[in-house]
Design a protein around this motif. Structure first.
Motif, PDB file in Angstrom:
ATOM      1  N   ALA A 199       0.856  -1.186   0.000  1.00 45.91           N
ATOM      2  CA  ALA A 199       0.000   0.000   0.000  1.00 45.91           C
ATOM      3  C   ALA A 199       0.891   1.235   0.000  1.00 45.91           C
ATOM      4  O   ALA A 199       2.104   1.151   0.196  1.00 45.91           O
ATOM      5  N   SER A 200       0.308   2.401  -0.229  1.00 44.47           N
ATOM      6  CA  SER A 200       1.068   3.651  -0.231  1.00 44.47           C
ATOM      7  C   SER A 200       0.894   4.386   1.087  1.00 44.47           C
ATOM      8  O   SER A 200      -0.235   4.559   1.570  1.00 44.47           O
ATOM      9  N   LEU A 201       2.013   4.828   1.642  1.00 44.17           N
ATOM     10  CA  LEU A 201       1.987   5.634   2.869  1.00 44.17           C
ATOM     11  C   LEU A 201       1.808   7.115   2.565  1.00 44.17           C
ATOM     12  O   LEU A 201       1.827   7.947   3.485  1.00 44.17           O
ATOM     13  N   ARG A 202       1.655   7.458   1.313  1.00 47.14           N
ATOM     14  CA  ARG A 202       1.587   8.867   0.925  1.00 47.14           C
ATOM     15  C   ARG A 202       0.517   9.651   1.688  1.00 47.14           C
ATOM     16  O   ARG A 202       0.800  10.776   2.156  1.00 47.14           O
ATOM     17  N   PRO A 203      -0.709   9.124   1.865  1.00 45.90           N
ATOM     18  CA  PRO A 203      -1.704   9.902   2.627  1.00 45.90           C
ATOM     19  C   PRO A 203      -1.227  10.258   4.028  1.00 45.90           C
ATOM     20  O   PRO A 203      -1.461  11.377   4.504  1.00 45.90           O
ATOM     21  N   MET A 204      -0.535   9.338   4.701  1.00 46.36           N
ATOM     22  CA  MET A 204      -0.057   9.612   6.051  1.00 46.36           C
ATOM     23  C   MET A 204       1.090  10.607   6.036  1.00 46.36           C
ATOM     24  O   MET A 204       1.204  11.459   6.929  1.00 46.36           O
ATOM     25  N   LEU A 205       1.960  10.525   5.018  1.00 42.60           N
ATOM     26  CA  LEU A 205       3.090  11.440   4.939  1.00 42.60           C
ATOM     27  C   LEU A 205       2.653  12.885   4.723  1.00 42.60           C
ATOM     28  O   LEU A 205       3.342  13.816   5.142  1.00 42.60           O
ATOM     29  N   VAL A 206       1.517  13.064   4.092  1.00 35.56           N
ATOM     30  CA  VAL A 206       1.042  14.429   3.828  1.00 35.56           C
ATOM     31  C   VAL A 206       0.050  14.911   4.879  1.00 35.56           C
ATOM     32  O   VAL A 206      -0.526  15.987   4.745  1.00 35.56           O
ATOM     33  N   GLY A 207      -0.148  14.122   5.961  1.00 33.01           N
ATOM     34  CA  GLY A 207      -0.906  14.640   7.078  1.00 33.01           C
ATOM     35  C   GLY A 207      -2.146  13.893   7.487  1.00 33.01           C
ATOM     36  O   GLY A 207      -2.767  14.233   8.495  1.00 33.01           O
ATOM     37  N   SER A 208      -2.563  12.866   6.756  1.00 37.56           N
ATOM     38  CA  SER A 208      -3.760  12.124   7.136  1.00 37.56           C
ATOM     39  C   SER A 208      -3.489  11.294   8.378  1.00 37.56           C
ATOM     40  O   SER A 208      -2.424  10.695   8.525  1.00 37.56           O
ATOM     41  N   GLU A 209      -4.440  11.244   9.284  1.00 44.23           N
ATOM     42  CA  GLU A 209      -4.294  10.447  10.494  1.00 44.23           C
ATOM     43  C   GLU A 209      -4.838   9.034  10.309  1.00 44.23           C
ATOM     44  O   GLU A 209      -4.665   8.178  11.176  1.00 44.23           O
ATOM     45  N   ALA A 210      -5.489   8.786   9.185  1.00 40.33           N
ATOM     46  CA  ALA A 210      -6.081   7.474   8.947  1.00 40.33           C
ATOM     47  C   ALA A 210      -5.003   6.479   8.515  1.00 40.33           C
ATOM     48  O   ALA A 210      -4.182   6.783   7.644  1.00 40.33           O
ATOM     49  N   PRO A 211      -4.975   5.296   9.101  1.00 38.80           N
ATOM     50  CA  PRO A 211      -3.980   4.301   8.699  1.00 38.80           C
ATOM     51  C   PRO A 211      -4.273   3.779   7.299  1.00 38.80           C
ATOM     52  O   PRO A 211      -5.432   3.773   6.849  1.00 38.80           O
ATOM     53  N   VAL A 212      -3.223   3.338   6.612  1.00 36.68           N
ATOM     54  CA  VAL A 212      -3.421   2.783   5.269  1.00 36.68           C
ATOM     55  C   VAL A 212      -3.743   1.292   5.335  1.00 36.68           C
ATOM     56  O   VAL A 212      -4.181   0.711   4.339  1.00 36.68           O
ATOM     57  N   ARG A 213      -3.528   0.672   6.463  1.00 33.32           N
ATOM     58  CA  ARG A 213      -3.922  -0.715   6.705  1.00 33.32           C
ATOM     59  C   ARG A 213      -4.693  -0.797   8.015  1.00 33.32           C
ATOM     60  O   ARG A 213      -4.428  -0.029   8.946  1.00 33.32           O
ATOM     61  N   SER A 214      -5.591  -1.740   8.120  1.00 34.83           N
ATOM     62  CA  SER A 214      -6.351  -1.897   9.368  1.00 34.83           C
ATOM     63  C   SER A 214      -5.497  -2.537  10.460  1.00 34.83           C
ATOM     64  O   SER A 214      -5.776  -2.380  11.650  1.00 34.83           O
ATOM     65  N   PHE A 215      -4.460  -3.257  10.054  1.00 37.01           N
ATOM     66  CA  PHE A 215      -3.519  -3.815  11.020  1.00 37.01           C
ATOM     67  C   PHE A 215      -2.217  -4.153  10.298  1.00 37.01           C
ATOM     68  O   PHE A 215      -2.164  -4.244   9.070  1.00 37.01           O
ATOM     69  N   ILE A 216      -1.149  -4.346  11.097  1.00 37.93           N
ATOM     70  CA  ILE A 216       0.164  -4.736  10.590  1.00 37.93           C
ATOM     71  C   ILE A 216       0.454  -6.146  11.096  1.00 37.93           C
ATOM     72  O   ILE A 216       0.175  -6.466  12.260  1.00 37.93           O
ATOM     73  N   SER A 217       1.030  -6.987  10.264  1.00 41.52           N
ATOM     74  CA  SER A 217       1.329  -8.349  10.700  1.00 41.52           C
ATOM     75  C   SER A 217       2.752  -8.738  10.327  1.00 41.52           C
ATOM     76  O   SER A 217       3.350  -8.169   9.415  1.00 41.52           O
ATOM     77  N   SER A 218       3.259  -9.705  11.058  1.00 41.38           N
ATOM     78  CA  SER A 218       4.599 -10.207  10.800  1.00 41.38           C
ATOM     79  C   SER A 218       4.705 -11.609  11.382  1.00 41.38           C
ATOM     80  O   SER A 218       3.829 -12.056  12.123  1.00 41.38           O
ATOM     81  N   GLY A 219       5.793 -12.288  11.063  1.00 40.76           N
ATOM     82  CA  GLY A 219       5.982 -13.609  11.630  1.00 40.76           C
ATOM     83  C   GLY A 219       7.158 -14.320  11.007  1.00 40.76           C
ATOM     84  O   GLY A 219       7.582 -13.994   9.898  1.00 40.76           O
ATOM     85  N   LEU A 220       7.695 -15.275  11.738  1.00 41.98           N
ATOM     86  CA  LEU A 220       8.833 -16.058  11.268  1.00 41.98           C
ATOM     87  C   LEU A 220       8.940 -17.296  12.153  1.00 41.98           C
ATOM     88  O   LEU A 220       8.630 -17.229  13.355  1.00 41.98           O
ATOM     89  N   GLN A 221       9.335 -18.381  11.542  1.00 41.32           N
ATOM     90  CA  GLN A 221       9.567 -19.610  12.304  1.00 41.32           C
ATOM     91  C   GLN A 221       8.328 -19.970  13.143  1.00 41.32           C
ATOM     92  O   GLN A 221       7.254 -20.178  12.588  1.00 41.32           O
ATOM     93  N   ASN A 222       8.442 -19.978  14.467  1.00 41.33           N
ATOM     94  CA  ASN A 222       7.320 -20.476  15.271  1.00 41.33           C
ATOM     95  C   ASN A 222       6.442 -19.386  15.848  1.00 41.33           C
ATOM     96  O   ASN A 222       5.629 -19.642  16.744  1.00 41.33           O
TER      97      ASN A 222
END
Length: 389
Positions: free
Chosen positions: A289-312
């Motif tokens: 996704a693009s972070l451009r809206p947030m960089l120019v001042g929008s407070e709305a997130p571009v994703r509803s959540f962030i996820s990550s993971g590795l191994q177990n």
């Protein structure tokens, strides 16, 4: 349209895009020199190489650009011996002082410094009056925390914060006027050196008269535990490893100056951001996704959540009722967990943290906010099966 259709694209530094083959070396496709898969990756010009210990994994012969560069340099040891800089580099990584000293391991040959010089070279030889994109990938800060004598001297007599949640103290054992390897102080020396090198690259863009028309972003692919909870390196769900800085500037393009954004974002979205500013769209199948809206001042997130993971382990970060929560789920025990984390229950360890209030993962909240756990658990991949007996 892709970025390369309009932009001259460049890359230099540690290249993990082809790490499994070491830029084609392991499958006999390194030649032409360092250009393995460059066209397929959309790179017009590059000086790509391995980083840190990967550079020496075929010693005594080099196999990639930085190793070849070092192998073509002769250095003098304090004992008066002439050896190749590649041999000295190997000795320093292996903590062999007979060939690693202030003379044989100089600043002018240090890997991060070489990356910066290559970035300047790419900027010098790029086409004029053509939009450009450049990715500069510094190997440091990263284990091994190997630094030159000059760098070691800058940190040796300073006080550094101790690791959190461990009985083992970290002391700076640098010897005066000699290279050093390891410890938090030398990680700090690497960061301070990078700050200087960032300035060199940005100053070069400014000298070309192009800084006002350039967006600059600085980030990292991972953090470093540095002894917190008794752990080192990366690949863990704790803040020291999983949380990294992201700085961007470019006022001409509406990026708000001197602003701090606390909304969690993903470095995966840098690709989408650059494509957005470059007038391109992600290819089918890309989830960036693009972070451009947030960089120019929008407070709305571009994703509803962030996820990550590795191994177990898998984790999700989401703002719930005004608090940025991190939910972690590990099959069995989590890697190098905080000392107050209990044993797995029914084969799983499930943890909840408020990341802005708890930067070291020491205040586990799943018992206080079971509703948040139930809300966030479905954010993890169903195939992982978090919590299933």
């Amino acid at each position: 349209m892709c970025i390369r259709d309009r932009y001259h694209t460049m890359m230099t530094g540690k290249d993990d895009l082809t790490k499994a083959t070491q830029l084609g070396f392991r499958i006999g496709q390194y030649l032409p020199y360092g250009r393995y898969k460059m066209s397929e990756l959309g790179i017009d010009d590059g000086i790509r190489h391995s980083g840190k210990s990967d550079v020496i994994d075929t010693f005594p012969k080099p196999h990639e650009a930085y190793g070849y560069f070092l192998n073509n340099q002769t250095v003098l040891t304090e004992a008066g011996a002439n050896i190749s800089a590649f041999e000295a580099h190997y000795a320093c990584l292996k903590n062999n002082p007979s060939k690693c000293d202030r003379l044989s391991y100089p600043d002018r040959l240090y890997e991060d410094n070489w990356v910066a010089q290559n970035a300047l070279e790419l900027l010098d030889r790029k086409p004029r009056d053509t939009p450009w994109f450049m990715h500069v990938s510094f190997p440091g800060p990263h284990p091994a925390f190997l630094v030159t004598a000059r760098m070691a001297d800058t940190v040796g007599n300073r006080t550094w914060p101790q690791p959190v949640d461990t009985k083992k103290k970290d002391t700076c054992r640098n010897k005066p006027h000699e290279p050093a390897n390891g410890n938090r102080c030398n990680y700090g020396a690497e960061i301070e050196n990078l700050d200087r090198l960032f300035g060199m690259v940005v100053s070069k863009v400014e000298s070309l008269g192009e800084l006002e028309d350039t967006i600059v972003c600085i980030s990292s692919d991972h953090g470093e535990m540095l002894g917190d909870h008794g752990g080192w390196a990366k690949s863990k769900p704790w803040e020291a490893s999983a949380s990294v800085p992201l700085l961007c500037w470019g006022e001409k393009f509406g990026i708000v100056a001197n602003a701090t954004i606390s909304t969690p974002v993903s470095t995966l979205d840098l690709a989408g951001t650059f494509m957005d500013y470059g007038g391109a769209k992600p290819a089918p199948g890309m989830t960036t996704a693009s972070l451009r809206p947030m960089l120019v001042g929008s407070e709305a997130p571009v994703r509803s959540f962030i996820s990550s993971g590795l191994q177990n382990w898998r984790m999700a970060v989401q703002n719930v009722n005004g608090t940025n929560f991190k939910f972690i789920c590990c099959k069995g025990s989590c890697p190098n967990p905080p000392s107050n984390v209990g044993k797995p229950k029914h084969g799983w360890t499930q943890l909840l943290y408020a990341i802005e209030q708890d930067q070291f993962d020491m205040n586990e909240l799943s018992g206080k906010h079971p509703d948040v756990v139930e809300t966030m658990r479905p954010l993890l991949p169903a195939s992982f099966g978090c919590g299933k007996k």
